[in-house]
Write an enzyme that holds these catalytic residues in place. Structure first.
Site, short mmCIF file in Angstrom:
data_model
loop_
_atom_site.label_atom_id
_atom_site.label_comp_id
_atom_site.label_asym_id
_atom_site.label_seq_id
_atom_site.Cartn_x
_atom_site.Cartn_y
_atom_site.Cartn_z
N LYS A 112 117.77 15.59 83.91
CA LYS A 112 118.20 16.91 84.50
C LYS A 112 119.63 17.42 83.72
CE LYS A 112 115.14 18.04 88.25
NZ LYS A 112 114.89 18.65 89.46
N LYS A 194 106.05 14.56 83.01
CA LYS A 194 105.53 14.57 84.03
C LYS A 194 105.43 16.42 84.44
CE LYS A 194 108.67 15.34 87.78
NZ LYS A 194 108.21 16.26 88.93
N LYS A 197 107.94 21.75 88.16
CA LYS A 197 108.19 23.07 88.39
C LYS A 197 109.11 23.68 87.53
CE LYS A 197 108.19 22.42 93.51
NZ LYS A 197 109.08 22.21 94.63
P1 ATP Z 1 110.58 19.20 89.52
O1 ATP Z 1 108.83 19.11 88.93
O2 ATP Z 1 111.22 20.55 89.19
O3 ATP Z 1 111.25 18.17 88.94
P2 ATP Z 1 109.77 18.20 91.83
O4 ATP Z 1 108.21 18.79 91.82
O5 ATP Z 1 109.94 16.80 91.50
O6 ATP Z 1 110.54 19.13 90.95
P3 ATP Z 1 109.69 18.45 94.66
O7 ATP Z 1 109.18 19.73 95.01
O8 ATP Z 1 110.82 18.35 95.73
O9 ATP Z 1 110.39 18.34 93.42
O10 ATP Z 1 108.70 17.25 94.74
C1 ATP Z 1 107.93 17.21 95.81
C2 ATP Z 1 106.83 15.86 95.90
O11 ATP Z 1 106.00 15.98 94.79
C3 ATP Z 1 107.81 14.67 95.65
O12 ATP Z 1 107.30 13.78 96.56
C4 ATP Z 1 107.58 14.42 93.98
O13 ATP Z 1 107.57 13.13 93.86
C5 ATP Z 1 106.11 14.91 93.96
N1 ATP Z 1 105.78 15.26 92.71
C6 ATP Z 1 106.39 16.10 91.93
N2 ATP Z 1 105.91 16.24 90.60
C7 ATP Z 1 104.97 15.46 90.53
C8 ATP Z 1 103.79 14.99 89.63
N3 ATP Z 1 103.78 15.70 88.46
N4 ATP Z 1 102.98 14.01 90.00
C9 ATP Z 1 102.89 13.67 91.45
N5 ATP Z 1 103.66 13.99 92.12
C10 ATP Z 1 104.85 14.85 91.91
#
Ligand code: ATP
Ligand code: LTN
Length: 327
Positions: A112, A194, A197
């Site tokens: 990030k 990955k 968001k």
């Molecule tokens: P960003 O995608 O912007 O980095 P994030 O989605 O990782 O944000 P959160 O919304 O806090 O951040 O994540 C909520 C949960 O979703 C966490 O447990 C994270 O590990 C899971 N998660 C996020 N992206 C994925 C993915 N691509 N596949 C599986 N699990 C995910």
């Protein structure tokens, strides 16, 4: 005594099927096994700039999506992080026990901070201290998260152990829990990244609230490769990722899925996948709209959640103050 689960999700908008598959659907599915606390982590969201009105709206949206995904306020405590001030207080204290080197090694920070054009905040660097506070305030045993958060949970574990070495058994030592399938759903436009968001491409992620035609379009445009057979092959990350999503939504075995698409091409598979995802999300979307149209419901759930979380957090923070010699 059931084991205590704690997990969190950021109210940063565009909640996607990766969040649902890797985290929130599992939280809902395992509610009866555990004693659960789920948190909308708005203080984590502000480690990067947020529009104030959007942050508030996203906090409500994520709460609605958690309820729609099946989180039951009778079985789980559901609250907003900033409503329980002990999270910030314990984060400060833990700060003083986390070596800078540990934080500098976090891959999420490296990624990030590498991407950010504006100045990187101290909060972004310190993000894992706040996450450790979230977890350690509630005597958490198990932290169900996607693969990307494993390193942060391990840091929480390490700081808990370090603190306990100084002061005795103050904190419960938590463990990450990562799904065998679907812990890292990849972006549809780039299967080497990955699903996230914060990624901006229009075909990157399927949002939980995407309408059917948008889901169809995104899946039909998903990046694959120049081969043709529909088989689980990790060396072909695009089709592998789509097959994983299909596997999760249909709950079928890999072999069964490969047999279903033997002799068929990517186009046929993508069409089938789109329908499976649309139908899989339909009940969630219906529940979401119903919940959001119920005046006062969300606020009452969150008020009750904070009222239940607060005394638990207070108790741990008092133990910490006593151990350290504060107050
Ligand atoms: P960003 O995608 O912007 O980095 P994030 O989605 O990782 O944000 P959160 O919304 O806090 O951040 O994540 C909520 C949960 O979703 C966490 O447990 C994270 O590990 C899971 N998660 C996020 N992206 C994925 C993915 N691509 N596949 C599986 N699990 C995910
Ligand atoms: N950092 C996590 C969200 C999060 C969390 C937590 C997860 C904040 N506090 C405590 C589990 C336990 C993320 O970005 N996904």
């Amino acid at each position: 005594m059931k084991k205590r689960v704690f997990s969190g999700i950021q109210p940063t908008g565009n909640t996607h099927i990766g969040n649902y598959i890797g985290a929130t659907s599992r939280w809902a599915a395992e509610q009866d096994i555990y004693d659960n606390i789920f948190c909308v982590v708005d203080l984590h969201a502000i480690t990067e700039r947020q529009d104030p009105k959007e942050l508030k709206a996203n906090t409500r949206e994520v709460t609605g999506l958690l309820l729609a995904a099946g989180i039951d306020p009778k079985k789980s405590i559901l609250f907003v992080q900033s409503h329980v001030h002990e999270h910030s207080e314990l984060a400060w204290i833990l700060n003083c026990y986390i070596p800078m080197g540990w934080l500098g090694r976090m891959t999420q920070y490296k990624e990030k901070s590498g991407k950010q054009k504006e100045q990187v905040s101290a909060g972004l660097f310190d993000y894992p201290a706040l996450m450790a506070a979230d977890i350690l305030l509630y005597d958490t045993n198990v932290v169900p998260v996607g693969e990307d958060q494993k390193q942060h949970v391990e840091l929480a574990r390490d700081v808990a152990q370090r603190f306990n070495n100084f002061y005795g058994e103050v904190f419960t030592i938590p463990e990450p829990k990562i799904a065998d399938v679907g812990a890292r759903i990849m972006g549809l436009d780039d299967p080497n990244k990955k699903m996230s968001k914060s990624e901006e491409g229009p075909n990157h992620a399927i949002a939980l609230l995407d309408p059917p035609d948008v889901i169809r379009k995104k899946i039909m445009r998903a990046t694959t490769d120049s081969q043709t057979t529909v088989v689980f092959d990790e060396k072909r990350p695009g089709i592998y990722n789509l097959l994983t999503i299909y596997q999760i939504f249909t709950e079928k075995e890999k072999k069964q899925i490969e047999a279903e698409f033997a002799g068929k091409g990517y186009g046929d598979f993508k069409k089938a996948l789109a329908e499976v995802v649309i139908e899989g999300l339909r009940p969630l979307q219906e529940r979401y709209h119903k919940i959001m149209n119920e005046p006062g419901y969300l606020d009452s759930v969150l008020a009750e959640g904070a009222a239940k979380a607060h005394p638990l957090a207070q108790k741990t923070l008092a133990k910490v103050h006593k151990a350290v010699g504060l107050g």
